[in-house]
Design an enzyme around this catalytic site. Structure first.
Site, PDB file in Angstrom:
ATOM      1  CD  GLU A 120     -23.393   0.765  12.537  1.00 40.31           C
ATOM      2  OE1 GLU A 120     -22.248   0.590  12.999  1.00 40.31           O
ATOM      3  OE2 GLU A 120     -24.417   0.840  13.243  1.00 40.31           O
ATOM      4  CE  LYS A 139     -15.104  -5.518  11.374  1.00 37.37           C
ATOM      5  NZ  LYS A 139     -13.741  -5.155  11.760  1.00 37.37           N
ATOM      6  CG  ASP A 188      -8.757  -1.302   9.137  1.00 44.07           C
ATOM      7  OD1 ASP A 188      -8.719  -1.912  10.226  1.00 44.07           O
ATOM      8  OD2 ASP A 188      -8.056  -1.603   8.161  1.00 44.07           O
ATOM      9  CE1 TYR A 243     -18.075  -0.110  17.908  1.00 47.37           C
ATOM     10  CE2 TYR A 243     -16.903   1.094  16.192  1.00 47.37           C
ATOM     11  CZ  TYR A 243     -16.900   0.210  17.248  1.00 47.37           C
ATOM     12  OH  TYR A 243     -15.724  -0.353  17.657  1.00 47.37           O
ATOM     13  CE  LYS A 256     -12.467  -7.924   7.903  1.00 46.09           C
ATOM     14  NZ  LYS A 256     -11.886  -8.558   9.084  1.00 46.09           N
ATOM     15  CB  CYS A 276      21.120   5.237 -17.722  1.00 48.15           C
ATOM     16  SG  CYS A 276      19.491   4.973 -18.459  1.00 48.15           S
ATOM     17  CB  CYS A 314      20.972   5.863 -22.577  1.00 52.83           C
ATOM     18  SG  CYS A 314      21.184   6.922 -21.137  1.00 52.83           S
ATOM     19  CB  CYS A 342      19.204   8.477 -16.591  1.00 55.34           C
ATOM     20  SG  CYS A 342      19.800   8.624 -18.289  1.00 55.34           S
ATOM     21  CB  CYS A 363      18.211   8.492 -21.922  1.00 52.83           C
ATOM     22  SG  CYS A 363      17.545   7.000 -21.144  1.00 52.83           S
TER      23      CYS A 363
END
Ligand code: IVH
Length: 664
Positions: free
Chosen positions: A111, A113, A115, A222, A311, A405, A408, A423, A429
């Site tokens: 199955e 697991k 979380d 489960y 796991k 920036c 540039c 920018c 640029c």
């Protein structure tokens, strides 16, 4: 029929649809029809409050807020699982079982697991009476009011059930719901959850169940705890099926497998699906399928001997944030990026994580030198989840985005209301130029094969190309003169460039890199406009198109108002870039400027569909009926709008008449 019967029939119907939707994953009616049944039940119950029962499908929300959670003692303790982190540990586990059971081949259920957090549901005479958290395994908290708001948990069991049944399972928050919840939390300036598990736990521990009701939670069962009869099936997999028959949801990924080989191939299989699953899992669980064998094996301290969690590698890791760097994107967006001490996160080495923008940095108070938790989920860019403030050095300084920036030196500005700073250098640029060009030549755009990132970088560095049109002017000599390029490679690139001249209008539009115009928007635009029409369109006209919002509309109009953009387009066309003309969807504007209002439920199509079809024919679809309205389309259960339209003498169309109109 007497009211109480009518109410009862409605409840049966709704519960039946719930079962098909949540447990069998096979809905029998559209959501709108389900909503209608619920409303009908609500209306009847409102008129006859004396007929409301605790297990009515309407009774999931609305309970009074609690001041404190009461304690629940679990009849049978809620156990945990032993963990294994690699195949060797799984083999050891299997060897122990074989020895204990004196058998060679063991059948397992495998199955995911999940979380989330474990809960126990107690049903008495089929009615959900208590829902409790796991707590320390022996005592948990009573979260019944909150759990009742979880829509896939039945308030009453189906079919033949034992007088007392405790069902154990996991409450999870699906990934999509989690992302949305955090967006909403951010907009409201409220707590951001680090991961779906925390969000699920936080949601279940709300004193006000009305809050829980707004959280997207789901449940999977489960296991069984206390049960008042012993005639349960003799395998775990059959018990899971039995749970489903009682109306309880069970994870679809559960599977019966043979031996440890079967377990390990299940693990691999789920690992490849992991990112695509709608909820987070942190591994898989193997359980001996035969209940008699389970009983022989028994328990060690707090975990069953007959089950083990295999796991997955962690998706979060601790590391040091070395520096905060700043990247300039294609549209000038300035993104702060964390440079990290490389760390293995779930099997992948991570050395950078996005910090999104200044607000995010402020919110998390991230600073260079901090010890941080990084998180990687699927193929999205890793993120800094949080910092460990206790490990911060006394000399650390808050981070502030630069106002020039870094590439540039143009001004960086942040428009009020926007999260992103940009920018202002545009194609001057080099960083923006590089990325605009990369985007232009990319596979989904002009698809110039062989013109990769490094080659584009050389073009920019050597000032050979300032905008996309320049690419088509480069000579063989210029190409061949670049580093690691020769005659042959120059030939290849030039032939790819020649090939790219035949394109579709949608791809061309996408290639231009207009802000907010991604592939799908470009396609929609190309269906409704040709180049000349698009150049002259207004924000208002654009917004009439489904899927084009005010922001995109503004960017599109703004783009075509810039003379240098038009110049680039004309130069590209002069260089031979062309696309086939297609019949535009809007060429048949039989309903041009007619104003429609849609109301009630349509049976053949959704209102959104009807809206977009009408718009394609040039009609305008608004929400309110006024003297200016030309037609009101009235579906089932049309209400006040229909009345108003009648009062104002607006022409009223039934659904069949609308269908005729759309056909002609
Ligand atoms: S069975 C007697 N099955 O993992 C065994 N637990 O680490 C009881 N979990 O507290 C648990 N998915 O919250 C089982 N398919 C699954 C599970 C699962 C997630 C959680 C559960 C449990 C924890 C133990």
């Amino acid at each position: 029929m007497i009211i109480s019967e009518q109410i009862q029939q409605l409840r049966v119907k709704i519960n039946e649809h719930n079962y098909h939707y949540y447990v069998l994953d096979d809905p029998k009616i559209p959501d709108s029809e389900y909503d209608r049944l619920m409303r009908e039940l609500q209306t009847l119950e409102a008129k006859h409050p004396e007929l409301i029962t605790v297990d009515s499908p309407t009774q999931r929300v609305g309970a009074e807020p609690l001041t404190i959670f009461t304690e629940v003692v679990h009849d049978i303790p809620m156990l945990s699982l032993s963990n294994a982190f690699n195949a060797t540990e799984i083999h050891d586990f299997a060897e122990r079982l074989k020895e204990n059971l004196q058998t060679e081949i063991i059948e397992y259920t495998a199955e995911p697991k999940l979380d989330g957090l474990a809960i126990s549901l107690r049903y008495e005479n089929g009615l959900l009476v208590t829902a409790a958290t796991r707590g320390n395994g022996y005592r948990g908290e009573d979260v019944t009011q909150n759990v009742k708001t979880i829509k896939n948990i039945p308030l009453r069991l189906r079919g033949q059930y034992p007088a007392i049944l405790e069902v154990r399972g996991e409450v999870v928050m699906p990934k999509a719901g989690f992302a949305k919840l955090n967006q909403q939390q951010e907009a409201k300036n409220e707590k951001i959850f680090a991961n779906p598990r925390n969000a699920a736990a936080g949601s279940l521990r709300q004193l006000d169940s009305n809050v829980t009701a707004t959280r997207p939670l789901t449940f999977f069962s489960y296991a069984i705890g206390t049960v008042s009869e012993i005639n349960l099936p003799d395998t775990h997999s059959a018990i899971l099926q039995q749970l489903q028959q009682w109306g309880l949801p069970v994870a679809r990924q559960n599977q019966v497998v043979n031996g440890i080989k079967g377990c390990l191939s299940y693990y691999q299989n789920i690992l490849t699906q992991r990112d695509a699953l709608p909820f987070e899992i942190d591994g898989v669980v193997y359980k001996v399928n035969n209940i008699e064998q389970q009983e022989i094996l028994g328990f060690i301290s707090k975990a069953p001997r007959w089950a083990i969690a295999h796991k997955f590698p962690a998706q979060e890791a601790l590391t040091k944030l070395l520096a905060i760097e700043v990247q300039v994107g294609r549209t000038g967006a300035i993104t702060p990026v964390a440079k990290l001490e490389p760390v293995n996160v779930g099997g992948v080495t991570v050395s950078h994580a996005t910090l999104h923008n200044q607000d995010e940095i402020n919110r998390k108070d991230v600073r260079a030198g901090d010890t941080v938790i990084v998180r990687r989920a699927g193929d999205v860019i890793p993120e800094v989840v949080k910092i460990l403030i206790e490990k911060r050095s006394a000399t650390s300084q808050p981070f502030v985005l630069p106002n020039k920036c870094p590439v540039c030196d143009s001004d960086v500005v942040r428009i009020t209301g926007e999260a992103v700073a940009r920018c202002t250098g545009g194609l001057h640029c080099p960083a923006q130029r590089q990325q605009a060009l990369q985007h232009f030549v990319s596979r989904q755009a002009m698809d110039i094969e062989g013109l990769g990132k490094k080659l584009v970088a050389q073009l920019v560095e050597n000032n050979l190309v300032n905008n996309p049109a320049d690419i088509y002017d480069l000579t063989h000599k210029q190409w061949a003169g670049l580093e690691r390029m020769g005659d042959k490679s120059a030939d290849n690139v030039m032939s790819s460039i020649a090939k790219s001249k035949t394109v579709t209008f949608a791809r061309f539009l996408y290639a231009l890199g207009i802000r907010e115009v991604g592939e799908s928007t470009a396609k929609i635009l190309a269906e409704q406009f040709d180049l000349e029409k698009l150049r002259r369109t207004s924000e208002h006209e654009l917004q009439q198109i489904m899927d084009i919002g005010p922001v995109a509309a503004k960017h599109i109009v703004n783009f075509f108002q810039q003379i240098h953009n038009i110049e680039v387009i004309y130069r590209l066309q002069a260089a031979g870039v062309h696309w086939p003309t297609v019949r535009l969807l809007t060429s048949r504007q039989t309903l041009r400027d007619k104003i429609f209002v849609l109301t009630g439920t349509l049976s053949q199509m959704s209102r959104d569909e009807a809206k977009s079809k009408l718009q394609q024919l040039g009609a305008k679809v608004t929400n309110t009926v006024s003297k200016k309205t030309d037609y009101l389309v009235a579906g089932e259960k049309a209400g006040s709008k229909l009345k108003k339209a009648k009062d104002l003498g607006v022409k009223i169309l039934e659904e069949t008449e609308l269908a005729e109109l759309l056909k002609n």
